[in-house]
Design a protein around this motif. Structure first.
Motif, PDB file in Angstrom:
ATOM      1  N   PRO A 149       0.832  -1.202   0.000  1.00  0.00           N
ATOM      2  CA  PRO A 149       0.000   0.000   0.000  1.00  0.00           C
ATOM      3  C   PRO A 149       0.872   1.260   0.000  1.00  0.00           C
ATOM      4  N   ALA A 150       0.332   2.342  -0.540  1.00  0.00           N
ATOM      5  CA  ALA A 150       1.048   3.627  -0.570  1.00  0.00           C
ATOM      6  C   ALA A 150       0.110   4.710  -0.031  1.00  0.00           C
ATOM      7  N   PRO A 151      -0.012   4.808   1.319  1.00  0.00           N
ATOM      8  CA  PRO A 151      -0.943   5.781   1.882  1.00  0.00           C
ATOM      9  C   PRO A 151      -0.516   7.229   1.615  1.00  0.00           C
ATOM     10  N   VAL A 152      -1.523   8.067   1.331  1.00  0.00           N
ATOM     11  CA  VAL A 152      -1.311   9.486   1.037  1.00  0.00           C
ATOM     12  C   VAL A 152      -2.108  10.310   2.050  1.00  0.00           C
ATOM     13  N   TYR A 153      -1.449  11.292   2.675  1.00  0.00           N
ATOM     14  CA  TYR A 153      -2.098  12.179   3.650  1.00  0.00           C
ATOM     15  C   TYR A 153      -2.855  13.289   2.928  1.00  0.00           C
TER      16      TYR A 153
ATOM     17  N   SER B  48      -6.956  12.877   6.727  1.00  0.00           N
ATOM     18  CA  SER B  48      -7.179  11.473   6.382  1.00  0.00           C
ATOM     19  C   SER B  48      -5.986  10.919   5.607  1.00  0.00           C
ATOM     20  N   PHE B  49      -5.973   9.607   5.534  1.00  0.00           N
ATOM     21  CA  PHE B  49      -5.047   8.885   4.668  1.00  0.00           C
ATOM     22  C   PHE B  49      -5.886   8.030   3.737  1.00  0.00           C
ATOM     23  N   SER B  50      -5.431   7.880   2.510  1.00  0.00           N
ATOM     24  CA  SER B  50      -6.083   6.965   1.577  1.00  0.00           C
ATOM     25  C   SER B  50      -5.003   6.304   0.731  1.00  0.00           C
ATOM     26  N   TRP B  51      -5.373   5.168   0.144  1.00  0.00           N
ATOM     27  CA  TRP B  51      -4.439   4.427  -0.697  1.00  0.00           C
ATOM     28  C   TRP B  51      -5.250   3.650  -1.718  1.00  0.00           C
TER      29      TRP B  51
END
Length: 145
Positions: free
Chosen positions: A39-43, A51-54
């Motif tokens: 996974p590559a979570p993005v702030y 939030s963070f999403s990936w």
């Protein structure tokens, strides 16, 4: 395989598939598992909501997520690919100097084992236990706005 002819942690890569076959005393236990992608979570901070999403990763049936800035009860196992920061640690429980957001991608075997308390095995046949894989990534959580 490693230089010693054995498979070790350094030999496991995201998206690799593994088959297990153990035969002993006339019985065979077998299984298959797929190491999930990374996974590559993005702030994001949109109008004060952090939030963070990936993106969904190949081989991941679900994710276990947690944030050092949030109460331990906010850690969760879910198929969702986003997480809203709460920053709700109890008083007296300090935030680490470098808080992290962690996503653990679980393969289908681990997901099944974690999702159903009646499961005696996942990813294997003719035995008890689990043959599964996960990939873990942690990223820094920015200071509160």
């Amino acid at each position: 395989m490693g230089s010693n002819g054995r498979l070790g942690l350094q030999d496991l890569r995201p998206k690799d598939a593994f088959e297990l076959v153990v035969a002993a005393e006339g019985r065979t236990v077998s299984g298959v598992m797929l190491v999930p992608g990374m996974p590559a979570p993005v702030y994001r901070n949109e109008q004060g909501t952090e939030s963070f999403s990936w993106a969904p990763v190949p081989g991941a049936a679900s994710y276990f997520v947690m944030a050092d800035t949030d109460a331990p009860t906010s850690a969760r196992h879910s198929a969702d690919t986003s997480y809203v920061l709460r920053r709700d640690l109890r008083p007296g429980r300090p935030v680490p100097d470098e808080p992290l957001f962690t996503v653990i991608a679980l393969d289908a075997n681990l997901d099944r084992f974690m999702s159903d308390t009646t499961v005696a095995r996942a990813g294997i046949t003719s035995g008890y236990g689990i043959f599964g894989a996960f990939v873990r990534v942690s990223v820094a959580i920015p200071e509160a706005p």
